[in-house]
Design a protein around this motif. Structure first.
Motif, mmCIF file in Angstrom:
data_model
loop_
_atom_site.group_PDB
_atom_site.id
_atom_site.type_symbol
_atom_site.label_atom_id
_atom_site.label_comp_id
_atom_site.label_asym_id
_atom_site.label_seq_id
_atom_site.Cartn_x
_atom_site.Cartn_y
_atom_site.Cartn_z
ATOM 1 N N TYR A 1 29.961 66.318 54.731
ATOM 2 C CA TYR A 1 29.945 67.562 53.954
ATOM 3 C C TYR A 1 31.311 68.257 53.932
ATOM 4 N N PRO B 1 31.309 72.340 46.580
ATOM 5 C CA PRO B 1 30.929 70.993 47.017
ATOM 6 C C PRO B 1 29.928 70.278 46.110
ATOM 7 N N GLU C 1 28.347 66.081 45.279
ATOM 8 C CA GLU C 1 28.262 64.714 45.795
ATOM 9 C C GLU C 1 28.732 63.694 44.766
ATOM 10 N N MET D 1 24.927 73.712 54.650
ATOM 11 C CA MET D 1 25.299 72.581 53.793
ATOM 12 C C MET D 1 24.588 72.685 52.451
ATOM 13 N N LYS E 1 33.536 68.993 50.725
ATOM 14 C CA LYS E 1 33.849 70.391 50.394
ATOM 15 C C LYS E 1 35.357 70.543 50.167
ATOM 16 N N GLN F 1 29.779 60.829 52.589
ATOM 17 C CA GLN F 1 28.612 61.637 52.977
ATOM 18 C C GLN F 1 29.002 62.891 53.748
ATOM 19 N N PHE G 1 25.054 71.753 48.249
ATOM 20 C CA PHE G 1 25.806 71.198 47.132
ATOM 21 C C PHE G 1 25.424 71.907 45.836
#
Ligand SMILES: [Zn+2]
Length: 274
Positions: free
Chosen positions: A131, A146, A148, A1, A135, A129, A3
């Motif tokens: 992932y 990805p 946020e 994961m 993505k 939230q 970002f």
């Protein structure tokens, strides 16, 4: 994961972007605009997408330049001045599309300059939230890795500080080719969610930003819903009164990203569109 949290990771230079960079550097060197060319009686609505920590020095340099020549106003004040034609100074205001979490960080810099900025957000991903969801959405709607998005708590904090939130459709859809049913969700439902949360006037900016990505039917619906402005993205400033709400038309925002070199910004902001 993982970002994308730096410009270095976000920006993958292509031959085209490199050539464009050098062309603009050459142009800005050759034109070397005078103060008179920069100081015009107009409203410039700017638009950016993402801001990363490794853009901070550059963003501050841009704002130092702008602070010398422009008067900072909020987006809402810009829209109001455009409507009434009170365009008696070199006004500039700031908006950002897509509602990335990093808008919150950009505002920390804006706060130092007394700038009130507006973020055009997509309720579908506010506070998202998951992932895999992020993505997929970033890749499918925004064509990058990805990243946020702002949550409601951050939005509340921004609103408290005087920043603004606008509608960028529910899920970043091209409203120029939506069905009637889709338009209801993307324009009307999205407006309702934001209005309920934000309370004040809601502005609209459609995804992808060109006149090809909108049509009159969508524009009519945008205003009938209650939005007080709609916005495209192109190179432009506004010099004369324009009642976009009554005319069911739109204002044009000038794209200025936090990573643009100051000499490019100076070049863009010295053009005369009167
Ligand atoms: Zn967008």
């Amino acid at each position: 994961m993982q970002f994308i949290t730096t410009y270095k990771k976000y920006h993958q230079p292509t031959l085209r972007s490199t050539l464009r960079h050098f062309a603009l550097s050459t142009l800005s060197l050759l034109k070397n605009p005078s103060e008179a060319q920069i100081k015009q009686k107009r409203i410039t609505f700017t638009c950016f997408h993402s801001y990363f920590p490794d853009n901070e020095v550059n963003l501050r340099a841009q704002l130092d330049f702008m602070a010398k020549h422009f008067t900072f106003i909020s987006y809402s004040e810009g829209v109001s001045r455009l409507k009434t034609g009170q365009i008696d100074d070199n006004y500039i205001c700031f908006s950002s599309d897509d509602g990335y979490k990093n808008f919150y960080d950009a505002c920390k810099v804006f706060d130092d300059y007394g700038i009130k900025a507006l973020v055009f957000a997509n309720p579908k991903v506010i506070g998202e939230q998951n992932y895999e969801t992020l993505k997929f959405y970033n890749n499918d709607r925004l064509s990058h890795g990805p990243m946020e998005f702002l949550g409601w708590r951050e939005i509340d904090e921004l609103l408290e500080k005087g920043h603004e939130v606008g509608n960028h459709t529910y899920g970043h859809r091209n409203v120029g080719n939506c069905s009637d049913e889709e338009l209801q969700e993307q324009v009307v439902e999205s407006y309702k969610i934001l209005k309920e949360h934000v309370g004040s006037d809601i502005h609209f900016a459609w995804p992808y930003g060109s006149p090809n990505d909108i049509n009159q039917k969508a524009l009519n619906l945008i205003y009938e819903t209650g939005h007080i402005s709609a916005a495209a993205v192109d190179r432009n400033s506004h010099y004369k009164a324009l009642d976009i709400q009554a005319e069911r038309s739109y204002l044009i925002r000038e794209q200025i990203e936090p990573f643009y070199p100051v000499n490019h910004v100076r070049y863009f902001l010295s053009k005369d569109y009167s």
